[in-house]
Design a protein around this motif. Structure first.
Motif, PDB file in Angstrom:
ATOM      1  N   THR A  45      75.601  59.622  42.376  1.00 24.99           N
ATOM      2  CA  THR A  45      74.408  58.797  42.512  1.00 24.99           C
ATOM      3  C   THR A  45      73.578  58.883  41.243  1.00 24.99           C
ATOM      4  O   THR A  45      73.828  59.729  40.376  1.00 24.99           O
ATOM      5  CB  THR A  45      73.555  59.258  43.709  1.00 24.99           C
ATOM      6  OG1 THR A  45      73.146  60.624  43.494  1.00 24.99           O
ATOM      7  CG2 THR A  45      74.327  59.148  45.016  1.00 24.99           C
ATOM      8  N   SER A  46      72.593  58.018  41.140  1.00 27.03           N
ATOM      9  CA  SER A  46      71.659  58.046  40.018  1.00 27.03           C
ATOM     10  C   SER A  46      70.259  57.775  40.537  1.00 27.03           C
ATOM     11  O   SER A  46      70.080  57.277  41.660  1.00 27.03           O
ATOM     12  CB  SER A  46      72.041  57.011  38.956  1.00 27.03           C
ATOM     13  OG  SER A  46      72.019  55.706  39.507  1.00 27.03           O
ATOM     14  N   THR A  47      69.277  58.090  39.727  1.00 24.32           N
ATOM     15  CA  THR A  47      67.888  57.884  40.126  1.00 24.32           C
ATOM     16  C   THR A  47      67.532  56.404  40.042  1.00 24.32           C
ATOM     17  O   THR A  47      67.883  55.723  39.077  1.00 24.32           O
ATOM     18  CB  THR A  47      66.940  58.698  39.234  1.00 24.32           C
ATOM     19  OG1 THR A  47      67.318  60.090  39.300  1.00 24.32           O
ATOM     20  CG2 THR A  47      65.498  58.560  39.694  1.00 24.32           C
ATOM     21  N   ARG A  48      66.864  55.920  41.033  1.00 22.93           N
ATOM     22  CA  ARG A  48      66.499  54.504  41.107  1.00 22.93           C
ATOM     23  C   ARG A  48      65.605  54.115  39.920  1.00 22.93           C
ATOM     24  O   ARG A  48      64.714  54.868  39.531  1.00 22.93           O
ATOM     25  CB  ARG A  48      65.771  54.218  42.418  1.00 22.93           C
ATOM     26  CG  ARG A  48      65.425  52.750  42.636  1.00 22.93           C
ATOM     27  CD  ARG A  48      64.719  52.553  43.971  1.00 22.93           C
ATOM     28  NE  ARG A  48      65.581  52.891  45.093  1.00 22.93           N
ATOM     29  CZ  ARG A  48      66.458  52.046  45.632  1.00 22.93           C
ATOM     30  NH1 ARG A  48      66.596  50.825  45.122  1.00 22.93           N
ATOM     31  NH2 ARG A  48      67.197  52.422  46.662  1.00 22.93           N
TER      32      ARG A  48
ATOM     33  N   CYS B 168      60.833  56.257  48.378  1.00 22.36           N
ATOM     34  CA  CYS B 168      60.795  56.519  46.936  1.00 22.36           C
ATOM     35  C   CYS B 168      59.492  55.983  46.344  1.00 22.36           C
ATOM     36  O   CYS B 168      59.243  54.774  46.335  1.00 22.36           O
ATOM     37  CB  CYS B 168      61.997  55.851  46.259  1.00 22.36           C
ATOM     38  SG  CYS B 168      62.034  56.057  44.473  1.00 22.36           S
TER      39      CYS B 168
ATOM     40  N   CYS C 136      64.867  59.282  45.678  1.00 20.35           N
ATOM     41  CA  CYS C 136      65.048  58.048  44.898  1.00 20.35           C
ATOM     42  C   CYS C 136      66.462  57.923  44.347  1.00 20.35           C
ATOM     43  O   CYS C 136      66.676  57.360  43.271  1.00 20.35           O
ATOM     44  CB  CYS C 136      64.039  57.999  43.748  1.00 20.35           C
ATOM     45  SG  CYS C 136      62.319  58.080  44.268  1.00 20.35           S
ATOM     46  N   GLN C 137      67.444  58.453  45.093  1.00 25.24           N
ATOM     47  CA  GLN C 137      68.827  58.377  44.646  1.00 25.24           C
ATOM     48  C   GLN C 137      69.490  57.088  45.119  1.00 25.24           C
ATOM     49  O   GLN C 137      69.291  56.648  46.252  1.00 25.24           O
ATOM     50  CB  GLN C 137      69.617  59.583  45.150  1.00 25.24           C
ATOM     51  CG  GLN C 137      69.163  60.912  44.534  1.00 25.24           C
ATOM     52  CD  GLN C 137      69.305  60.915  43.021  1.00 25.24           C
ATOM     53  OE1 GLN C 137      70.407  60.766  42.486  1.00 25.24           O
ATOM     54  NE2 GLN C 137      68.189  61.082  42.323  1.00 25.24           N
TER      55      GLN C 137
ATOM     56  N   ARG D  55      73.327  55.128  45.218  1.00 25.07           N
ATOM     57  CA  ARG D  55      74.762  55.331  45.049  1.00 25.07           C
ATOM     58  C   ARG D  55      75.291  54.417  43.955  1.00 25.07           C
ATOM     59  O   ARG D  55      74.956  53.234  43.901  1.00 25.07           O
ATOM     60  CB  ARG D  55      75.498  55.034  46.358  1.00 25.07           C
ATOM     61  CG  ARG D  55      77.006  55.228  46.226  1.00 25.07           C
ATOM     62  CD  ARG D  55      77.712  54.857  47.506  1.00 25.07           C
ATOM     63  NE  ARG D  55      79.156  54.932  47.349  1.00 25.07           N
ATOM     64  CZ  ARG D  55      80.032  54.544  48.267  1.00 25.07           C
ATOM     65  NH1 ARG D  55      79.594  54.061  49.419  1.00 25.07           N
ATOM     66  NH2 ARG D  55      81.327  54.642  48.056  1.00 25.07           N
ATOM     67  N   ASN D  56      76.101  54.974  43.056  1.00 22.56           N
ATOM     68  CA  ASN D  56      76.746  54.192  42.001  1.00 22.56           C
ATOM     69  C   ASN D  56      78.026  53.604  42.567  1.00 22.56           C
ATOM     70  O   ASN D  56      79.041  54.285  42.674  1.00 22.56           O
ATOM     71  CB  ASN D  56      77.057  55.063  40.781  1.00 22.56           C
ATOM     72  CG  ASN D  56      75.798  55.578  40.126  1.00 22.56           C
ATOM     73  OD1 ASN D  56      74.796  54.871  40.052  1.00 22.56           O
ATOM     74  ND2 ASN D  56      75.836  56.814  39.652  1.00 22.56           N
TER      75      ASN D  56
ATOM     76  N   GLU E 241      62.853  62.819  42.730  1.00 24.41           N
ATOM     77  CA  GLU E 241      64.180  62.267  42.471  1.00 24.41           C
ATOM     78  C   GLU E 241      65.088  62.313  43.696  1.00 24.41           C
ATOM     79  O   GLU E 241      65.928  61.430  43.878  1.00 24.41           O
ATOM     80  CB  GLU E 241      64.831  63.019  41.299  1.00 24.41           C
ATOM     81  CG  GLU E 241      64.167  62.760  39.952  1.00 24.41           C
ATOM     82  CD  GLU E 241      64.989  63.286  38.798  1.00 24.41           C
ATOM     83  OE1 GLU E 241      66.086  63.832  39.066  1.00 24.41           O
ATOM     84  OE2 GLU E 241      64.543  63.160  37.651  1.00 24.41           O
ATOM     85  N   GLU E 242      64.937  63.327  44.532  1.00 25.37           N
ATOM     86  CA  GLU E 242      65.798  63.437  45.717  1.00 25.37           C
ATOM     87  C   GLU E 242      65.609  62.259  46.664  1.00 25.37           C
ATOM     88  O   GLU E 242      66.538  61.848  47.358  1.00 25.37           O
ATOM     89  CB  GLU E 242      65.516  64.755  46.448  1.00 25.37           C
ATOM     90  CG  GLU E 242      65.967  65.997  45.678  1.00 25.37           C
ATOM     91  CD  GLU E 242      65.793  67.263  46.491  1.00 25.37           C
ATOM     92  OE1 GLU E 242      65.382  67.160  47.671  1.00 25.37           O
ATOM     93  OE2 GLU E 242      66.078  68.359  45.955  1.00 25.37           O
TER      94      GLU E 242
END
Length: 277
Positions: free
Chosen positions: A76-79, A109, A66-67, A69-70, A63-64
């Motif tokens: 941020t969120s996971t891709r 990612c 694959c962040q 930005r919102n 996950e780190e």
């Protein structure tokens, strides 16, 4: 009065620059987007006026890395990794073949396939609203569950789907409309009359055995139709006739039934499917 205006313009400029930077970064990352070399094939047959959407869904491994930005919202969120493929709609029975990658990557990612959502759409008329779809899916685990079906010696597996139309009088269009219900019959294409006892369209497989394999999906259209709700139409020798519901908002037919007319393809009808008795 100039200071607030300058601050506003400054804020808008920063926002625009931030958005531009975000889009530039995503644009650069999109150039690195790629699927892995290993895949399995989803191939099969569809009836006339039916199409299939296969939506391959991937779970990220780190996950780190694959962040995303919102934009407009802090944090941020996971891709999200999805590959969507669609077959063509044709007016005759037809075949299809889709390649489903087992992995997908964007930049650093990496992700692995965990599900293929299947959406079967059928068209029963020429109007845009004269269609409906029903879903199923292929769940993908790291290894095949103990009781899951196995591939044949040629590396293929059969998956069957039977789709039935259920008719009703639409509250929106005030004429006959249909709902689609797809389920999984047995090897003889038979299934329980009770819809609640039918198996959903799908299967669970192991990712470690999928590379190079073929899942053969055959969809058939059930020649038998039925009302979408029990005791809303009465079956007579001349066909199905809709009846007035019970007082008080009950959907079920009155006893004895009081029949009513309905509209189908611009005609006032008394019986389905022939319209007139």
């Amino acid at each position: 009065m100039k200071l607030p205006l300058l601050l506003c313009l400054s804020t808008l400029t920063l926002t625009a620059c931030s958005f531009a930077g975000h889009m530039a970064k995503e644009g650069a990352l999109s150039l690195t987007e790629r699927s892995g070399r290993e895949y399995f094939t989803l191939a099969g047959k569809l009836p006339a006026n039916f199409k299939l959407q296969a939506s391959a869904q991937y779970g990220v491994l780190d996950e780190e890395k694959c962040q995303v930005r919102n934009f407009g919202v802090s944090g941020t969120s996971t891709r999200t990794m999805v590959i969507q493929q669609n077959t063509a709609l044709k007016d005759h029975p037809h075949s299809f073949s889709l390649k489903i990658p087992l992995t997908h990557h964007v930049g650093l990612c990496d992700s692995e396939l965990y599900r293929v959502a299947l959406y079967v759409t059928g068209h029963y008329g020429e109007e845009s609203w004269q269609q409906d779809r029903h879903g199923g899916g292929i769940a993908v685990l790291d290894t095949r569950p103990e009781h899951a079906p196995m591939f044949d010696s040629d590396g293929s597996m059969e998956l069957r789907g039977m789709c039935m139309w259920m008719f009703q009088v639409s509250r929106v269009y005030l004429q006959l409309s249909k709902l689609l219900h797809c389920s999984q019959p047995d090897e003889n294409w038979s299934q329980d009359h009770d819809l609640s006892k039918r198996r959903g369209l799908g299967v669970t497989l192991g990712r470690d055995e999928l590379a190079g394999k073929t899942v053969k999906l055959e969809i058939r259209e059930d020649p038998q139709e039925r009302p979408s709700h029990r005791n809303t139409w009465i079956q007579l020798p001349e066909g199905w006739k809709p009846c007035e519901p019970k007082p008080g908002g009950w959907m079920s037919c009155q006893d004895p039934p009081i029949f009513k007319t309905f509209e189908m393809n611009g005609q006032e009808c008394t019986v389905y499917p022939n319209c007139t008795e």
